[in-house]
Design a protein around this motif. Structure first.
Motif, PDB file in Angstrom:
ATOM      1  N   PHE A  95     -24.630  56.937  72.226  1.00  0.00           N
ATOM      2  CA  PHE A  95     -26.137  56.929  72.475  1.00  0.00           C
ATOM      3  C   PHE A  95     -26.496  56.287  73.570  1.00  0.00           C
ATOM      4  O   PHE A  95     -27.263  56.845  74.515  1.00  0.00           O
ATOM      5  CB  PHE A  95     -26.777  56.366  71.065  1.00  0.00           C
ATOM      6  N   MET A  96     -26.058  55.029  73.509  1.00  0.00           N
ATOM      7  CA  MET A  96     -26.804  54.135  74.944  1.00  0.00           C
ATOM      8  C   MET A  96     -26.257  54.723  76.123  1.00  0.00           C
ATOM      9  O   MET A  96     -26.762  54.824  77.085  1.00  0.00           O
ATOM     10  CB  MET A  96     -26.015  52.830  74.446  1.00  0.00           C
ATOM     11  N   GLY A 129     -27.290  53.497  79.882  1.00  0.00           N
ATOM     12  CA  GLY A 129     -27.067  52.169  79.452  1.00  0.00           C
ATOM     13  C   GLY A 129     -25.828  51.526  79.352  1.00  0.00           C
ATOM     14  O   GLY A 129     -24.996  52.464  79.294  1.00  0.00           O
ATOM     15  N   ALA A 130     -25.607  50.466  79.295  1.00  0.00           N
ATOM     16  CA  ALA A 130     -24.351  49.682  78.942  1.00  0.00           C
ATOM     17  C   ALA A 130     -24.463  48.265  78.422  1.00  0.00           C
ATOM     18  O   ALA A 130     -25.634  47.585  78.229  1.00  0.00           O
ATOM     19  CB  ALA A 130     -23.801  49.578  80.514  1.00  0.00           C
ATOM     20  N   TYR A 131     -23.580  47.718  77.726  1.00  0.00           N
ATOM     21  CA  TYR A 131     -23.560  46.452  77.115  1.00  0.00           C
ATOM     22  C   TYR A 131     -23.562  45.445  78.225  1.00  0.00           C
ATOM     23  O   TYR A 131     -24.254  44.515  78.293  1.00  0.00           O
ATOM     24  CB  TYR A 131     -22.250  46.251  76.291  1.00  0.00           C
ATOM     25  N   PHE A 132     -22.598  45.510  79.391  1.00  0.00           N
ATOM     26  CA  PHE A 132     -22.562  44.669  80.322  1.00  0.00           C
ATOM     27  C   PHE A 132     -22.713  45.151  81.660  1.00  0.00           C
ATOM     28  O   PHE A 132     -21.621  44.880  82.605  1.00  0.00           O
ATOM     29  CB  PHE A 132     -20.942  44.061  80.082  1.00  0.00           C
ATOM     30  N   GLY A 133     -23.636  46.102  81.839  1.00  0.00           N
ATOM     31  CA  GLY A 133     -23.926  46.380  83.250  1.00  0.00           C
ATOM     32  C   GLY A 133     -22.726  47.578  84.116  1.00  0.00           C
ATOM     33  O   GLY A 133     -22.633  47.648  85.056  1.00  0.00           O
ATOM     34  N   ASN A 177     -34.141  53.330  74.883  1.00  0.00           N
ATOM     35  CA  ASN A 177     -34.418  54.634  74.748  1.00  0.00           C
ATOM     36  C   ASN A 177     -33.383  55.106  73.633  1.00  0.00           C
ATOM     37  O   ASN A 177     -33.830  55.934  72.879  1.00  0.00           O
ATOM     38  CB  ASN A 177     -34.407  55.176  75.991  1.00  0.00           C
ATOM     39  N   ALA A 178     -32.155  54.635  73.778  1.00  0.00           N
ATOM     40  CA  ALA A 178     -31.284  55.341  72.686  1.00  0.00           C
ATOM     41  C   ALA A 178     -31.632  54.871  71.203  1.00  0.00           C
ATOM     42  O   ALA A 178     -31.595  55.701  70.427  1.00  0.00           O
ATOM     43  CB  ALA A 178     -29.833  54.676  72.988  1.00  0.00           C
ATOM     44  N   ILE A 179     -32.018  53.665  71.107  1.00  0.00           N
ATOM     45  CA  ILE A 179     -32.751  53.095  69.764  1.00  0.00           C
ATOM     46  C   ILE A 179     -33.811  53.930  69.314  1.00  0.00           C
ATOM     47  O   ILE A 179     -34.022  54.446  68.235  1.00  0.00           O
ATOM     48  CB  ILE A 179     -32.817  51.632  69.782  1.00  0.00           C
TER      49      ILE A 179
END
Length: 515
Positions: free
Chosen positions: A263-264, A269-273, A296-298
């Motif tokens: 989703f992210m 998006g990303a956890y760590f850039g 936005n994913a959430i």
């Protein structure tokens, strides 16, 4: 994660006896084939910082004699129940791929629960055990073993042509999870695993969609906006169907490694850039879970579950297509409503395609397409994100550096046979494991494999857009925090902003304490 038929938990006689004697056989199959653990694991007793080094065998770079051995020799391969159940067929496939007759491979069929296997390997390698020589290792936790210097460095040990075959011909995402921070290979991908979106063609026909649409969807990912709208149209057109979209959002590894990672990342998006920081350096990479693409994913998932009137709904997403029960579902609990005929769309691993595409379930009325996207790659915040992202699963072959030299020499011949295209296609037919070479998914033979052979175009798109989880020695700690806070936000127990702010603090604390 496990295949459907590995749940039988069988082991044949010799393998079972060997395993009980060596390690204590552990129980029943649980979990499923694409994804790692149910949140356990951890970094065992080894240190390491995720950046190479660590305790363990210091001779992992020692070259191996790669000439064919002529002595009669038996080596052990730590595998799983799927290999154990098909031992004679796998042995024949190795022989057909050129494994010399003087080398016997004894299959040690371990637990189908990936956490149990991880713990077992940790115990063996920490203790300096010489056998098994070959270890079948989950791509989701190979990197921590590399970081602790507990695996043979294949780049320094194998012939250069074997290394270049892996680096040039295998799925890139799979190869990345078998490398150390020095760029060297410590594992040879055995098979990858990629999720897709399954759907009911018959229900979508009732909503006005045709075979032309299905043909397009097989390779051209649709946006989440279109996906949510189409799912709702099918729900409205089939009044006896309760669920639009079923997936996995329980508090477990599958949410953090896989569903939410998709989703992210599909939103950029990303956890760590971004991808460049997936495997570290721990403590010296940005924590980016509070950025807008992640939020936005959430928001999207909240809308799908709770509807467009949710205070954090995402514009453009059609709501009320997923049941609140997804917040307690893992792979099998999410699959059953779909298989039972009570859902339109379903996200899962390839094992479930074989179940749902069987003639006594949906047959050719099962459709398969890549995971939808939030933004296109050129709109994404980080390079390598956006588009039809699929979480990476699968397993590698690794070598025990404590094994005697003569057994390592024989193991090289086993790894060479496993690189044979014929062997990889044989495994696809015998067990259903996707070949590690993208090119083989275009072969006539692969397309003739029952059920899953119909869906190779979608699986190839998934493989070419696969995203690994950010596995380091601290990921087992971080994963639990991710799944808890993401589930909190999806369940409306926290706002997306609050949950991701809390998560950022927790991830940063883990990063700093380990660096």
């Amino acid at each position: 994660m496990v295949d459907a038929d590995s749940r039988k938990g069988k082991r044949n006689g010799v393998s079972r006896r060997s395993f009980v004697k060596a390690a204590g056989a552990s129980g029943v199959a649980a979990g499923l084939a694409g994804c790692v653990s149910t949140g356990g694991g951890g970094d065992g007793n080894g240190g390491g910082d995720g950046n190479g080094g660590g305790d363990g065998n210091e001779d992992t770079d020692t070259p191996i004699d790669t000439e064919e051995t002529t002595e009669e020799i038996t080596i052990q391969w730590a595998a799983d129940t799927r290999v154990g159940d098909a031992e004679s067929e796998v042995q024949q496939a190795l022989s057909n791929a050129g494994l010399p007759d003087n080398i016997t491979v004894e299959i040690v069929a371990g637990s189908q629960v990936t956490d149990n296997r991880q713990a077992q390997y940790q115990q063996w390698l920490n203790g300096g055990r010489e056998e098994p020589t070959l270890l079948m290792m989950d791509s989701g936790w190979t990197v921590p073993f590399i970081a602790r210097n507990q695996l043979q460095n294949l780049s320094q040990s194998l012939p250069s042509e074997m290394i270049s075959t892996i680096e040039d011909e295998y799925f890139e995402a799979s190869v990345s999870t078998a490398k150390g921070s020095n760029g060297d290979l410590y594992g040879q991908p055995l098979f990858p695993d990629f999720p897709t979106m399954q759907y009911r063609k018959d229900l979508l026909r009732n909503a006005g969609y045709t075979d032309d649409d299905f043909d397009t969807w097989a390779t051209e990912s649709m946006s989440w906006e279109d996906f949510s709208r189409i799912t709702k149209e099918a729900l409205d057109a089939n009044s006896d169907i309760d669920n639009g979209y079923t997936f996995q959002a329980d508090v477990y590894e599958g949410l953090s490694c896989c569903d939410f990672n998709e989703f992210m990342t599909s939103w950029g998006g990303a956890y760590f850039g971004g991808r460049e920081n997936l495997f570290g350096p721990i403590g010296d990479r940005p924590v980016t879970v509070d950025e807008e693409p992640v939020l936005n994913a959430i928001r999207m998932v909240r809308t799908m579950i709770h509807g467009e009137n949710d205070e954090h709904a995402l514009d453009g997403i059609t709501g009320n297509i997923a049941p609140e029960a997804v917040l307690q579902w893992t792979e099998e609990t999410s699959r059953k409503p779909f298989t039972d005929g009570n859902a339109v769309m379903h996200r899962n691993w390839p094992y479930s395609i074989n179940i749902n595409g069987a003639e006594d379930v949906f047959g050719e009325d099962l459709g398969v397409m890549p995971i939808p996207y939030g933004v296109t790659p050129d709109e994404a915040m980080y390079e390598g994100t956006g588009g039809p992202v699929a979480a990476l699963g699968g397993w590698h072959m690794t070598m025990n550096p404590n094994a005697p030299d003569r057994k390592k020499q024989a193991a090289v011949q086993v790894l060479r046979a496993m690189q044979d295209e014929q062997f990889q296609l044989d495994l696809f037919e015998i067990i259903g494991w996707i070949p590690p070479r993208p090119s083989l998914l275009d072969s006539d033979r692969a397309r003739e494999v029952p059920v899953i052979g119909r869906y190779l175009d979608a699986l190839k798109v998934a493989g070419n857009n696969a995203i690994p989880r950010p596995v380091t020695v601290v990921w087992p700690q971080q994963s639990g925090k991710v799944s808890q806070e993401v589930n909190n936000a999806m369940a409306r127990e926290k706002s997306p902003e609050q949950a991701m702010s809390d998560l950022k603090s927790q991830l940063e604390q883990i990063e700093q304490s380990a660096s």
